[in-house]
Design an enzyme around this catalytic site. Structure first.
Site, PDB file in Angstrom:
ATOM      1  N   PRO A   1      -3.313  -0.083  -3.917  1.00 39.84           N
ATOM      2  CA  PRO A   1      -2.968   2.151  -4.329  1.00 39.84           C
ATOM      3  C   PRO A   1      -3.978   2.408  -2.397  1.00 39.84           C
ATOM      4  O   PRO A   1      -4.737   1.521  -2.412  1.00 39.84           O
ATOM      5  CB  PRO A   1      -4.464   2.501  -5.380  1.00 39.84           C
ATOM      6  CG  PRO A   1      -4.994   0.607  -5.298  1.00 39.84           C
ATOM      7  CD  PRO A   1      -3.980  -0.121  -4.679  1.00 39.84           C
TER       8      PRO A   1
ATOM      9  N   LYS B   1      -6.719 -23.636  -8.881  1.00 43.07           N
ATOM     10  CA  LYS B   1      -6.011 -23.033  -7.311  1.00 43.07           C
ATOM     11  C   LYS B   1      -4.961 -23.957  -7.227  1.00 43.07           C
ATOM     12  O   LYS B   1      -4.076 -24.653  -7.736  1.00 43.07           O
ATOM     13  CB  LYS B   1      -7.372 -24.679  -7.294  1.00 43.07           C
ATOM     14  CG  LYS B   1      -7.393 -24.708  -5.314  1.00 43.07           C
ATOM     15  CD  LYS B   1      -7.875 -25.916  -4.616  1.00 43.07           C
ATOM     16  CE  LYS B   1      -7.677 -25.952  -3.135  1.00 43.07           C
ATOM     17  NZ  LYS B   1      -7.767 -27.408  -3.020  1.00 43.07           N
TER      18      LYS B   1
ATOM     19  N   ASP C   1      -3.470  -4.292   2.580  1.00 42.08           N
ATOM     20  CA  ASP C   1      -2.271  -3.171   2.239  1.00 42.08           C
ATOM     21  C   ASP C   1      -1.722  -3.651   0.715  1.00 42.08           C
ATOM     22  O   ASP C   1      -1.252  -3.191   0.188  1.00 42.08           O
ATOM     23  CB  ASP C   1      -1.404  -2.951   3.309  1.00 42.08           C
ATOM     24  CG  ASP C   1      -2.069  -2.286   4.193  1.00 42.08           C
ATOM     25  OD1 ASP C   1      -2.483  -0.607   3.605  1.00 42.08           O
ATOM     26  OD2 ASP C   1      -1.897  -2.258   6.227  1.00 42.08           O
TER      27      ASP C   1
ATOM     28  N   ALA D   1     -12.838   1.345   5.181  1.00 34.87           N
ATOM     29  CA  ALA D   1     -12.364   0.036   4.882  1.00 34.87           C
ATOM     30  C   ALA D   1     -11.235  -0.002   5.047  1.00 34.87           C
ATOM     31  O   ALA D   1     -10.143   0.839   5.790  1.00 34.87           O
ATOM     32  CB  ALA D   1     -12.980   0.355   3.440  1.00 34.87           C
TER      33      ALA D   1
ATOM     34  N   LYS E   1      -0.832   9.332  12.103  1.00 36.48           N
ATOM     35  CA  LYS E   1      -1.001   8.578  10.629  1.00 36.48           C
ATOM     36  C   LYS E   1      -1.944  10.187   9.533  1.00 36.48           C
ATOM     37  O   LYS E   1      -1.680  10.014   8.524  1.00 36.48           O
ATOM     38  CB  LYS E   1      -1.998   7.589  10.868  1.00 36.48           C
ATOM     39  CG  LYS E   1      -2.274   6.948   9.654  1.00 36.48           C
ATOM     40  CD  LYS E   1      -2.999   5.607  10.130  1.00 36.48           C
ATOM     41  CE  LYS E   1      -2.507   4.515  11.405  1.00 36.48           C
ATOM     42  NZ  LYS E   1      -3.395   3.404  11.245  1.00 36.48           N
TER      43      LYS E   1
ATOM     44  N   ASN F   1      -9.740  -9.001   5.839  1.00 36.36           N
ATOM     45  CA  ASN F   1      -9.906  -9.389   7.073  1.00 36.36           C
ATOM     46  C   ASN F   1     -10.807  -8.948   7.808  1.00 36.36           C
ATOM     47  O   ASN F   1     -11.741  -9.675   6.979  1.00 36.36           O
ATOM     48  CB  ASN F   1      -9.277  -7.825   7.682  1.00 36.36           C
ATOM     49  CG  ASN F   1      -9.612  -6.719   6.680  1.00 36.36           C
ATOM     50  OD1 ASN F   1     -10.899  -6.909   7.266  1.00 36.36           O
ATOM     51  ND2 ASN F   1      -9.122  -6.291   5.716  1.00 36.36           N
TER      52      ASN F   1
ATOM     53  N   ILE G   1      -6.196   4.353  -1.119  1.00 30.78           N
ATOM     54  CA  ILE G   1      -7.444   4.931  -1.211  1.00 30.78           C
ATOM     55  C   ILE G   1      -7.616   6.761  -1.000  1.00 30.78           C
ATOM     56  O   ILE G   1      -7.828   7.975  -1.362  1.00 30.78           O
ATOM     57  CB  ILE G   1      -8.893   4.786  -1.173  1.00 30.78           C
ATOM     58  CG1 ILE G   1      -8.337   3.722  -2.049  1.00 30.78           C
ATOM     59  CG2 ILE G   1      -9.705   5.488  -1.204  1.00 30.78           C
ATOM     60  CD1 ILE G   1      -9.328   2.462  -1.552  1.00 30.78           C
TER      61      ILE G   1
ATOM     62  N   PHE H   1      -9.642   6.451   8.904  1.00 26.52           N
ATOM     63  CA  PHE H   1     -10.106   5.771  10.476  1.00 26.52           C
ATOM     64  C   PHE H   1      -8.381   5.290  10.458  1.00 26.52           C
ATOM     65  O   PHE H   1      -8.135   4.856   9.507  1.00 26.52           O
ATOM     66  CB  PHE H   1     -11.078   4.853  10.201  1.00 26.52           C
ATOM     67  CG  PHE H   1     -12.676   5.062  10.917  1.00 26.52           C
ATOM     68  CD1 PHE H   1     -12.811   5.649   9.137  1.00 26.52           C
ATOM     69  CD2 PHE H   1     -12.821   4.301  11.889  1.00 26.52           C
ATOM     70  CE1 PHE H   1     -14.984   5.762  10.058  1.00 26.52           C
ATOM     71  CE2 PHE H   1     -14.208   4.330  12.102  1.00 26.52           C
ATOM     72  CZ  PHE H   1     -14.982   5.509  11.348  1.00 26.52           C
TER      73      PHE H   1
HETATM   74  O1  PMT Z   1     -15.657  -2.981   9.607  1.00 24.44           O
HETATM   75  P1  PMT Z   1     -15.699  -2.792  11.359  1.00 24.44           P
HETATM   76  O2  PMT Z   1     -16.244  -4.666  11.651  1.00 24.44           O
HETATM   77  O3  PMT Z   1     -17.688  -2.629  12.009  1.00 24.44           O
HETATM   78  O4  PMT Z   1     -15.370  -2.610  12.093  1.00 24.44           O
HETATM   79  C1  PMT Z   1     -14.226  -1.032  11.624  1.00 24.44           C
HETATM   80  C2  PMT Z   1     -12.927  -0.483  11.709  1.00 24.44           C
HETATM   81  C3  PMT Z   1     -12.286  -1.097  12.750  1.00 24.44           C
HETATM   82  C4  PMT Z   1     -12.712  -1.771  10.543  1.00 24.44           C
HETATM   83  C5  PMT Z   1     -12.752   1.030  11.195  1.00 24.44           C
HETATM   84  O5  PMT Z   1     -13.023   1.364  12.197  1.00 24.44           O
HETATM   85  C6  PMT Z   1     -11.754   1.342  10.676  1.00 24.44           C
HETATM   86  O6  PMT Z   1     -10.501   1.578  11.487  1.00 24.44           O
HETATM   87  N1  PMT Z   1     -11.090   1.140   9.875  1.00 24.44           N
HETATM   88  C7  PMT Z   1      -9.958   1.555   9.428  1.00 24.44           C
HETATM   89  C8  PMT Z   1      -9.505   0.433   9.134  1.00 24.44           C
HETATM   90  C9  PMT Z   1      -8.068   0.019   8.412  1.00 24.44           C
HETATM   91  O7  PMT Z   1      -7.599   0.369   7.064  1.00 24.44           O
HETATM   92  O8  PMT Z   1      -7.145   1.410   8.703  1.00 24.44           O
HETATM   93  P2  PMT Z   1      -5.412   1.455   8.469  1.00 24.44           P
HETATM   94  O9  PMT Z   1      -4.912   2.176   9.837  1.00 24.44           O
HETATM   95  O10 PMT Z   1      -4.738   0.523   8.068  1.00 24.44           O
HETATM   96  O11 PMT Z   1      -5.774   2.245   7.308  1.00 24.44           O
HETATM   97  C10 PMT Z   1      -5.988   4.122   7.934  1.00 24.44           C
HETATM   98  C11 PMT Z   1      -6.652   4.563   6.666  1.00 24.44           C
HETATM   99  O12 PMT Z   1      -5.978   4.187   5.136  1.00 24.44           O
HETATM  100  C12 PMT Z   1      -7.500   3.856   6.745  1.00 24.44           C
HETATM  101  O13 PMT Z   1      -9.250   4.572   6.521  1.00 24.44           O
HETATM  102  C13 PMT Z   1      -8.170   3.265   5.478  1.00 24.44           C
HETATM  103  O14 PMT Z   1      -9.763   3.371   4.700  1.00 24.44           O
HETATM  104  C14 PMT Z   1      -7.606   4.188   4.700  1.00 24.44           C
HETATM  105  N2  PMT Z   1      -6.363   3.003   3.754  1.00 24.44           N
HETATM  106  C15 PMT Z   1      -6.023   2.179   3.918  1.00 24.44           C
HETATM  107  C16 PMT Z   1      -5.032   1.850   3.260  1.00 24.44           C
HETATM  108  C17 PMT Z   1      -5.743   1.415   1.136  1.00 24.44           C
HETATM  109  N3  PMT Z   1      -5.099   0.811   1.096  1.00 24.44           N
HETATM  110  N4  PMT Z   1      -7.069   2.529   1.303  1.00 24.44           N
HETATM  111  C18 PMT Z   1      -6.507   3.149   2.349  1.00 24.44           C
HETATM  112  O15 PMT Z   1      -7.398   4.317   1.727  1.00 24.44           O
END
Ligand code: PMT
Length: 409
Positions: A307, A290, A280, A276, A341, A212, A309, A327
Protein backbone atom coordinates in the site's frame (compact mmCIF):
# COMPACT_ATOMS: atom_id res chain seq x y z
CA UNK A 1 2.38 42.66 24.23
CA UNK A 2 3.71 39.41 22.83
CA UNK A 3 6.96 39.88 24.78
CA UNK A 4 5.28 40.57 28.12
CA UNK A 5 6.71 38.40 30.94
CA UNK A 6 8.96 36.48 28.55
CA UNK A 7 12.23 35.47 30.16
CA UNK A 8 15.30 36.36 28.17
CA UNK A 9 18.82 35.47 29.26
CA UNK A 10 21.27 37.87 27.62
CA UNK A 11 24.92 36.85 27.40
CA UNK A 12 27.13 39.83 26.70
CA UNK A 13 30.31 38.98 24.78
CA UNK A 14 33.55 40.88 24.43
CA UNK A 15 33.30 43.18 21.44
CA UNK A 16 32.82 46.87 20.84
CA UNK A 17 29.16 46.26 19.96
CA UNK A 18 28.56 45.08 23.53
CA UNK A 19 27.38 48.60 24.35
CA UNK A 20 24.37 48.00 22.08
CA UNK A 21 23.25 45.28 24.51
CA UNK A 22 22.26 48.14 26.83
CA UNK A 23 19.94 49.54 24.18
CA UNK A 24 18.43 46.11 23.62
CA UNK A 25 17.88 45.68 27.37
CA UNK A 26 16.16 49.08 27.48
CA UNK A 27 13.88 48.14 24.58
CA UNK A 28 12.97 44.79 26.10
CA UNK A 29 12.43 46.24 29.55
CA UNK A 30 9.98 48.76 28.08
CA UNK A 31 8.02 45.74 26.83
CA UNK A 32 7.98 44.09 30.27
CA UNK A 33 10.46 41.36 29.39
CA UNK A 34 12.17 39.67 32.35
CA UNK A 35 15.90 39.84 31.83
CA UNK A 36 18.88 38.14 33.37
CA UNK A 37 22.36 38.77 32.10
CA UNK A 38 25.69 36.98 32.00
CA UNK A 39 28.62 39.30 31.49
CA UNK A 40 31.71 37.58 30.10
CA UNK A 41 35.16 38.63 31.30
CA UNK A 42 35.91 40.39 28.01
CA UNK A 43 32.37 41.80 27.82
CA UNK A 44 33.18 43.55 31.09
CA UNK A 45 35.91 45.51 29.28
CA UNK A 46 33.17 47.18 27.22
CA UNK A 47 30.18 47.54 29.57
CA UNK A 48 30.04 47.66 33.33
CA UNK A 49 27.93 45.49 35.64
CA UNK A 50 26.59 48.73 37.15
CA UNK A 51 25.12 49.99 33.86
CA UNK A 52 23.48 46.61 33.22
CA UNK A 53 22.09 46.31 36.73
CA UNK A 54 20.71 49.84 36.55
CA UNK A 55 18.68 48.87 33.50
CA UNK A 56 17.69 45.31 34.41
CA UNK A 57 17.28 45.87 38.17
CA UNK A 58 18.95 42.47 38.48
CA UNK A 59 22.53 41.53 39.30
CA UNK A 60 24.71 40.31 36.44
CA UNK A 61 26.06 36.77 36.56
CA UNK A 62 29.75 36.64 35.84
CA UNK A 63 31.48 33.72 37.43
CA UNK A 64 30.78 30.03 37.23
CA UNK A 65 32.11 29.70 40.77
CA UNK A 66 30.11 32.50 42.34
CA UNK A 67 30.13 31.61 46.03
CA UNK A 68 27.25 33.94 46.81
CA UNK A 69 24.84 32.43 44.38
CA UNK A 70 25.99 28.94 43.39
CA UNK A 71 23.57 27.17 45.69
CA UNK A 72 20.65 29.25 44.54
CA UNK A 73 21.31 29.66 40.85
CA UNK A 74 23.86 27.79 38.75
CA UNK A 75 24.40 27.40 35.03
CA UNK A 76 21.62 24.83 34.77
CA UNK A 77 19.18 26.99 36.71
CA UNK A 78 19.93 30.00 34.50
CA UNK A 79 19.20 27.97 31.41
CA UNK A 80 16.06 26.46 32.95
CA UNK A 81 14.81 29.92 33.86
CA UNK A 82 15.12 31.32 30.34
CA UNK A 83 12.55 31.10 27.54
CA UNK A 84 15.31 31.97 25.14
CA UNK A 85 19.02 32.80 25.33
CA UNK A 86 20.59 35.54 23.27
CA UNK A 87 24.32 36.15 22.81
CA UNK A 88 25.20 39.73 21.91
CA UNK A 89 27.73 40.21 20.44
CA UNK A 90 28.71 36.69 19.40
CA UNK A 91 32.41 37.19 18.71
CA UNK A 92 34.57 35.02 16.44
CA UNK A 93 36.25 33.67 19.55
CA UNK A 94 32.99 32.74 21.26
CA UNK A 95 31.75 31.07 18.06
CA UNK A 96 34.95 29.00 17.96
CA UNK A 97 34.46 27.86 21.54
CA UNK A 98 30.84 26.92 20.89
CA UNK A 99 31.71 25.04 17.73
CA UNK A 100 34.13 22.79 19.65
CA UNK A 101 31.92 22.53 22.71
CA UNK A 102 34.35 24.29 25.06
CA UNK A 103 32.87 25.15 28.43
CA UNK A 104 35.44 27.34 30.16
CA UNK A 105 33.36 30.01 31.86
CA UNK A 106 29.78 30.68 32.92
CA UNK A 107 28.66 31.84 29.44
CA UNK A 108 30.04 28.86 27.51
CA UNK A 109 28.90 26.42 30.19
CA UNK A 110 25.33 27.73 30.10
CA UNK A 111 25.32 27.56 26.31
CA UNK A 112 26.61 24.00 26.26
CA UNK A 113 24.26 22.85 29.00
CA UNK A 114 21.12 24.48 27.63
CA UNK A 115 18.26 22.87 25.75
CA UNK A 116 16.64 26.23 25.03
CA UNK A 117 16.73 28.07 21.72
CA UNK A 118 19.92 30.07 21.45
CA UNK A 119 20.11 33.17 19.27
CA UNK A 120 23.59 34.29 18.30
CA UNK A 121 24.11 37.89 17.18
CA UNK A 122 27.53 37.96 15.53
CA UNK A 123 29.61 41.12 15.27
CA UNK A 124 33.14 41.27 13.95
CA UNK A 125 35.41 42.73 11.32
CA UNK A 126 34.41 41.73 7.77
CA UNK A 127 37.61 39.73 7.20
CA UNK A 128 37.14 37.88 10.46
CA UNK A 129 33.56 37.03 9.51
CA UNK A 130 34.52 35.87 6.01
CA UNK A 131 37.55 33.89 7.21
CA UNK A 132 37.22 30.22 6.34
CA UNK A 133 37.56 29.25 10.00
CA UNK A 134 34.67 31.50 11.06
CA UNK A 135 32.54 30.39 8.15
CA UNK A 136 33.21 26.76 9.05
CA UNK A 137 32.23 27.48 12.66
CA UNK A 138 29.12 29.29 11.43
CA UNK A 139 28.07 26.19 9.46
CA UNK A 140 28.82 23.91 12.41
CA UNK A 141 26.76 26.08 14.75
CA UNK A 142 23.84 26.18 12.31
CA UNK A 143 24.06 22.42 12.16
CA UNK A 144 24.02 22.23 15.98
CA UNK A 145 20.75 24.16 15.86
CA UNK A 146 21.90 27.63 16.94
CA UNK A 147 19.92 30.48 15.36
CA UNK A 148 21.65 33.53 13.94
CA UNK A 149 20.44 37.11 13.81
CA UNK A 150 22.66 38.82 11.21
CA UNK A 151 25.36 39.85 10.76
CA UNK A 152 24.42 42.59 8.31
CA UNK A 153 26.43 44.66 5.84
CA UNK A 154 27.56 48.09 6.94
CA UNK A 155 30.29 50.27 8.32
CA UNK A 156 32.02 48.81 11.33
CA UNK A 157 33.68 50.27 14.39
CA UNK A 158 37.10 49.62 12.76
CA UNK A 159 36.09 51.85 9.81
CA UNK A 160 35.81 49.04 7.28
CA UNK A 161 32.67 48.27 5.32
CA UNK A 162 31.16 44.85 4.71
CA UNK A 163 29.41 41.87 6.26
CA UNK A 164 30.08 41.43 9.95
CA UNK A 165 28.21 44.39 11.41
CA UNK A 166 25.92 43.47 14.26
CA UNK A 167 22.15 43.64 13.73
CA UNK A 168 20.75 46.70 15.48
CA UNK A 169 18.86 46.39 18.79
CA UNK A 170 15.68 47.25 16.82
CA UNK A 171 16.32 44.35 14.41
CA UNK A 172 16.98 41.98 17.32
CA UNK A 173 13.83 43.20 19.02
CA UNK A 174 11.80 42.61 15.83
CA UNK A 175 13.31 39.11 15.53
CA UNK A 176 12.35 38.32 19.14
CA UNK A 177 8.81 39.56 18.58
CA UNK A 178 8.33 37.36 15.53
CA UNK A 179 10.05 34.43 17.30
CA UNK A 180 7.66 34.56 20.28
CA UNK A 181 4.70 35.28 18.05
CA UNK A 182 5.33 32.09 16.09
CA UNK A 183 5.91 30.09 19.27
CA UNK A 184 2.66 31.35 20.74
CA UNK A 185 0.72 30.49 17.61
CA UNK A 186 2.15 26.96 17.57
CA UNK A 187 1.39 26.49 21.26
CA UNK A 188 -2.19 27.71 20.95
CA UNK A 189 -2.89 25.61 17.88
CA UNK A 190 -1.57 22.45 19.53
CA UNK A 191 -0.22 21.19 16.20
CA UNK A 192 0.47 17.49 15.70
CA UNK A 193 2.66 15.73 13.16
CA UNK A 194 3.44 12.23 12.02
CA UNK A 195 6.72 11.34 10.35
CA UNK A 196 7.61 8.01 8.74
CA UNK A 197 11.23 6.96 8.48
CA UNK A 198 13.59 4.08 7.81
CA UNK A 199 13.16 1.06 5.58
CA UNK A 200 10.45 -1.55 5.79
CA UNK A 201 11.18 -5.26 5.71
CA UNK A 202 9.02 -7.63 3.73
CA UNK A 203 9.79 -11.20 4.73
CA UNK A 204 10.04 -14.07 2.23
CA UNK A 205 10.65 -16.56 5.02
CA UNK A 206 11.68 -16.26 8.70
CA UNK A 207 15.15 -14.95 7.85
CA UNK A 208 15.11 -13.37 4.39
CA UNK A 209 13.48 -10.14 3.44
CA UNK A 210 13.15 -7.41 0.80
CA UNK A 211 14.42 -4.09 2.11
CA UNK A 212 16.78 -1.21 1.35
CA UNK A 213 19.65 0.78 2.85
CA UNK A 214 17.67 3.51 4.56
CA UNK A 215 19.14 4.31 7.99
CA UNK A 216 16.15 6.34 9.16
CA UNK A 217 18.39 9.34 9.94
CA UNK A 218 16.74 11.90 7.66
CA UNK A 219 13.20 11.25 8.87
CA UNK A 220 14.34 11.08 12.50
CA UNK A 221 15.99 14.51 12.16
CA UNK A 222 12.82 15.95 10.59
CA UNK A 223 10.78 14.61 13.52
CA UNK A 224 13.23 16.13 16.01
CA UNK A 225 13.17 19.47 14.21
CA UNK A 226 9.35 19.61 14.14
CA UNK A 227 9.26 18.68 17.80
CA UNK A 228 11.74 21.46 18.59
CA UNK A 229 9.38 23.94 16.95
CA UNK A 230 6.73 22.92 19.49
CA UNK A 231 4.82 20.51 17.24
CA UNK A 232 3.84 17.27 18.98
CA UNK A 233 5.44 14.70 16.71
CA UNK A 234 5.11 10.94 16.42
CA UNK A 235 7.80 9.08 14.54
CA UNK A 236 6.92 5.78 12.92
CA UNK A 237 10.14 4.00 12.13
CA UNK A 238 11.14 0.88 10.29
CA UNK A 239 14.07 -1.19 11.60
CA UNK A 240 17.12 1.05 12.20
CA UNK A 241 20.05 1.22 14.61
CA UNK A 242 19.17 4.75 15.72
CA UNK A 243 18.99 5.61 19.41
CA UNK A 244 15.88 7.74 19.65
CA UNK A 245 15.41 10.82 21.82
CA UNK A 246 12.95 10.48 24.69
CA UNK A 247 11.36 13.77 23.61
CA UNK A 248 9.63 12.04 20.70
CA UNK A 249 6.80 9.55 20.60
CA UNK A 250 8.23 6.59 18.70
CA UNK A 251 6.49 3.62 17.20
CA UNK A 252 8.69 0.91 15.73
CA UNK A 253 7.29 -1.22 12.93
CA UNK A 254 8.71 -3.73 10.48
CA UNK A 255 6.50 -4.00 7.39
CA UNK A 256 4.80 -1.46 5.14
CA UNK A 257 1.44 -2.79 6.26
CA UNK A 258 2.33 -2.13 9.90
CA UNK A 259 3.57 1.34 8.99
CA UNK A 260 0.28 2.07 7.23
CA UNK A 261 -1.74 0.84 10.23
CA UNK A 262 0.26 3.01 12.64
CA UNK A 263 -0.14 6.04 10.41
CA UNK A 264 -3.89 5.49 10.31
CA UNK A 265 -4.02 5.20 14.10
CA UNK A 266 -2.21 8.53 14.43
CA UNK A 267 -4.71 10.51 12.35
CA UNK A 268 -5.90 13.22 12.51
CA UNK A 269 -2.68 15.25 12.40
CA UNK A 270 -1.86 18.65 10.95
CA UNK A 271 1.36 17.57 9.26
CA UNK A 272 2.49 14.31 7.69
CA UNK A 273 6.03 13.78 6.44
CA UNK A 274 6.80 10.54 4.61
CA UNK A 275 10.57 10.10 4.67
CA UNK A 276 10.45 6.31 4.91
CA UNK A 277 11.85 4.18 2.13
CA UNK A 278 8.87 1.86 2.04
CA UNK A 279 9.44 -1.32 0.05
CA UNK A 280 7.30 -0.95 -3.03
CA UNK A 281 6.73 -4.72 -3.24
CA UNK A 282 6.25 -7.58 -0.82
CA UNK A 283 6.06 -11.35 -1.21
CA UNK A 284 2.42 -12.43 -1.39
CA UNK A 285 3.12 -15.22 1.08
CA UNK A 286 5.68 -15.51 3.80
CA UNK A 287 7.06 -19.05 3.89
CA UNK A 288 6.78 -20.62 7.32
CA UNK A 289 10.22 -22.23 7.06
CA UNK A 290 13.46 -21.21 5.41
CA UNK A 291 13.05 -21.55 1.64
CA UNK A 292 15.29 -24.28 0.25
CA UNK A 293 17.83 -23.26 -2.35
CA UNK A 294 16.40 -24.83 -5.46
CA UNK A 295 15.59 -22.62 -8.40
CA UNK A 296 11.93 -23.58 -8.66
CA UNK A 297 11.35 -22.33 -5.11
CA UNK A 298 12.90 -18.99 -6.02
CA UNK A 299 10.99 -18.78 -9.27
CA UNK A 300 7.76 -19.43 -7.43
CA UNK A 301 8.13 -16.43 -5.17
CA UNK A 302 5.25 -14.15 -6.04
CA UNK A 303 5.27 -10.50 -5.14
CA UNK A 304 2.61 -7.81 -4.97
CA UNK A 305 2.52 -4.04 -4.49
CA UNK A 306 2.56 -2.61 -1.00
CA UNK A 307 0.00 0.00 0.00
CA UNK A 308 1.20 3.54 -0.68
CA UNK A 309 1.13 5.45 2.61
CA UNK A 310 1.83 8.86 1.14
CA UNK A 311 -0.92 8.41 -1.43
CA UNK A 312 -3.35 7.32 1.27
CA UNK A 313 -2.56 10.41 3.35
CA UNK A 314 -2.88 12.95 0.58
CA UNK A 315 -5.93 11.51 -1.11
CA UNK A 316 -7.88 10.86 2.03
CA UNK A 317 -10.47 13.62 2.08
CA UNK A 318 -11.81 13.00 5.56
CA UNK A 319 -8.57 13.15 7.54
CA UNK A 320 -6.11 14.67 5.11
CA UNK A 321 -3.40 16.45 7.09
CA UNK A 322 -3.20 20.16 6.27
CA UNK A 323 0.34 19.71 4.98
CA UNK A 324 1.45 16.45 3.38
CA UNK A 325 5.14 16.17 2.56
CA UNK A 326 6.71 13.37 0.55
CA UNK A 327 10.32 12.53 -0.09
CA UNK A 328 11.54 11.46 -3.50
CA UNK A 329 14.57 9.24 -3.89
CA UNK A 330 15.94 9.38 -7.43
CA UNK A 331 19.15 8.30 -9.12
CA UNK A 332 18.70 10.42 -12.28
CA UNK A 333 16.79 13.53 -13.39
CA UNK A 334 16.13 14.19 -9.73
CA UNK A 335 14.07 17.38 -10.07
CA UNK A 336 12.19 16.38 -13.22
CA UNK A 337 11.14 12.98 -11.86
CA UNK A 338 10.22 14.42 -8.47
CA UNK A 339 8.02 17.07 -10.07
CA UNK A 340 6.04 14.23 -11.61
CA UNK A 341 5.78 12.51 -8.24
CA UNK A 342 4.31 15.58 -6.53
CA UNK A 343 1.43 15.44 -9.02
CA UNK A 344 0.98 11.66 -8.83
CA UNK A 345 1.02 11.63 -5.04
CA UNK A 346 -1.00 14.83 -4.45
CA UNK A 347 1.34 16.17 -1.81
CA UNK A 348 1.98 19.80 -0.89
CA UNK A 349 5.75 19.54 -0.86
CA UNK A 350 8.18 16.97 -2.10
CA UNK A 351 11.77 16.76 -0.87
CA UNK A 352 13.85 15.42 -3.72
CA UNK A 353 17.20 13.82 -3.04
CA UNK A 354 19.77 12.08 -5.19
CA UNK A 355 20.41 8.55 -3.97
CA UNK A 356 22.94 7.58 -6.64
CA UNK A 357 25.97 8.33 -4.46
CA UNK A 358 27.15 7.25 -1.02
CA UNK A 359 28.09 10.85 -0.12
CA UNK A 360 24.47 11.87 0.48
CA UNK A 361 21.02 10.29 0.69
CA UNK A 362 20.77 6.71 1.93
CA UNK A 363 22.74 5.94 5.07
CA UNK A 364 24.94 9.05 5.01
CA UNK A 365 24.98 11.78 7.68
CA UNK A 366 24.65 14.28 4.84
CA UNK A 367 22.06 15.15 2.27
CA UNK A 368 21.42 17.67 -0.48
CA UNK A 369 17.80 18.35 -1.35
CA UNK A 370 15.42 20.24 -3.57
CA UNK A 371 12.22 21.31 -1.86
CA UNK A 372 9.55 21.43 -4.53
CA UNK A 373 6.06 22.80 -3.96
CA UNK A 374 2.96 21.89 -5.92
CA UNK A 375 3.26 25.01 -8.07
CA UNK A 376 6.69 23.84 -9.17
CA UNK A 377 8.62 26.38 -7.07
CA UNK A 378 11.99 24.93 -6.08
CA UNK A 379 14.28 25.75 -3.19
CA UNK A 380 17.60 23.98 -3.18
CA UNK A 381 19.53 23.24 -0.01
CA UNK A 382 23.19 22.45 -0.74
CA UNK A 383 24.99 19.52 0.87
CA UNK A 384 24.81 19.73 4.63
CA UNK A 385 24.24 17.57 7.70
CA UNK A 386 20.83 15.86 7.71
CA UNK A 387 20.00 17.72 10.93
CA UNK A 388 20.52 21.06 9.19
CA UNK A 389 18.46 19.98 6.17
CA UNK A 390 15.73 18.78 8.55
CA UNK A 391 15.63 22.08 10.45
CA UNK A 392 15.22 23.97 7.17
CA UNK A 393 12.43 21.62 6.04
CA UNK A 394 10.65 21.89 9.40
CA UNK A 395 10.71 25.71 9.28
CA UNK A 396 9.29 25.72 5.75
CA UNK A 397 6.54 23.29 6.77
CA UNK A 398 5.59 25.37 9.80
CA UNK A 399 5.50 28.61 7.79
CA UNK A 400 3.28 26.90 5.22
CA UNK A 401 0.97 25.60 7.93
CA UNK A 402 0.70 28.97 9.65
CA UNK A 403 -0.01 30.63 6.32
CA UNK A 404 -2.61 27.97 5.51
CA UNK A 405 -4.37 28.48 8.86
CA UNK A 406 -4.25 32.26 8.49
CA UNK A 407 -5.97 32.02 5.11
CA UNK A 408 -8.65 29.69 6.47
CA UNK A 409 -9.42 31.76 9.61
O1 PMT B 1 16.98 6.97 5.93
P1 PMT B 1 18.23 7.66 5.47
O2 PMT B 1 19.41 6.74 5.39
O3 PMT B 1 18.51 8.91 6.28
O4 PMT B 1 18.01 8.15 3.97
C1 PMT B 1 17.06 9.11 3.70
C2 PMT B 1 16.23 8.77 2.45
C3 PMT B 1 17.10 8.79 1.22
C4 PMT B 1 15.60 7.39 2.61
C5 PMT B 1 15.08 9.85 2.38
O5 PMT B 1 15.66 11.10 2.24
C6 PMT B 1 14.14 9.59 1.22
O6 PMT B 1 14.36 9.96 0.10
N1 PMT B 1 13.02 8.92 1.54
C7 PMT B 1 12.00 8.47 0.54
C8 PMT B 1 12.48 7.20 -0.09
C9 PMT B 1 11.51 6.65 -1.11
O7 PMT B 1 11.00 5.61 -0.92
O8 PMT B 1 11.27 7.45 -2.13
P2 PMT B 1 10.24 7.11 -3.34
O9 PMT B 1 10.57 8.13 -4.36
O10 PMT B 1 10.33 5.68 -3.74
O11 PMT B 1 8.83 7.33 -2.71
C10 PMT B 1 8.14 8.57 -2.79
C11 PMT B 1 7.37 8.84 -1.54
O12 PMT B 1 6.34 7.86 -1.37
C12 PMT B 1 8.17 8.81 -0.25
O13 PMT B 1 7.71 9.88 0.56
C13 PMT B 1 7.83 7.48 0.39
O14 PMT B 1 7.91 7.52 1.81
C14 PMT B 1 6.39 7.31 -0.07
N2 PMT B 1 5.95 5.92 -0.19
C15 PMT B 1 6.46 5.08 -1.14
C16 PMT B 1 5.98 3.81 -1.26
C17 PMT B 1 4.96 3.37 -0.39
N3 PMT B 1 4.50 2.13 -0.47
N4 PMT B 1 4.49 4.19 0.54
C18 PMT B 1 4.94 5.46 0.66
O15 PMT B 1 4.49 6.22 1.53
Amino acid sequence: MILKNKKVLIIIGGGISAYKALDLIRLLKKNNVSIKTILTKSGKEFVTPLSITTLTKNKTFEDIFDKNSEAEIDHIALSRWADVIIVIPATANLMTKLSIGKAEDLATTVLLASNKDILLVPAMNVRMWLHKATQRNFKTLLDYGYNFIGPVKGEMACGEYGEGKMSSPRQIYAYLKSYFNKRNLVKNKNYKAVVTTGPTREYLDPIRYISNESSGKQGYEVALALNKLGIKTKLISGPTSLIFSKDLTIKKIVTAKEMMNEVKKTLPVDIAVCAAAVSDYKPINKNKNKIKKNISNIENIKIEKNPDILNYLSKNNKTRPKIVVGFSAETENVVQNSKKKIKEKYCDLIIANDVSTKEIGFNSDYNKVFIIDKNGKIKSIPKNKKSFIAASIAKIILDKLLMNDKNIN
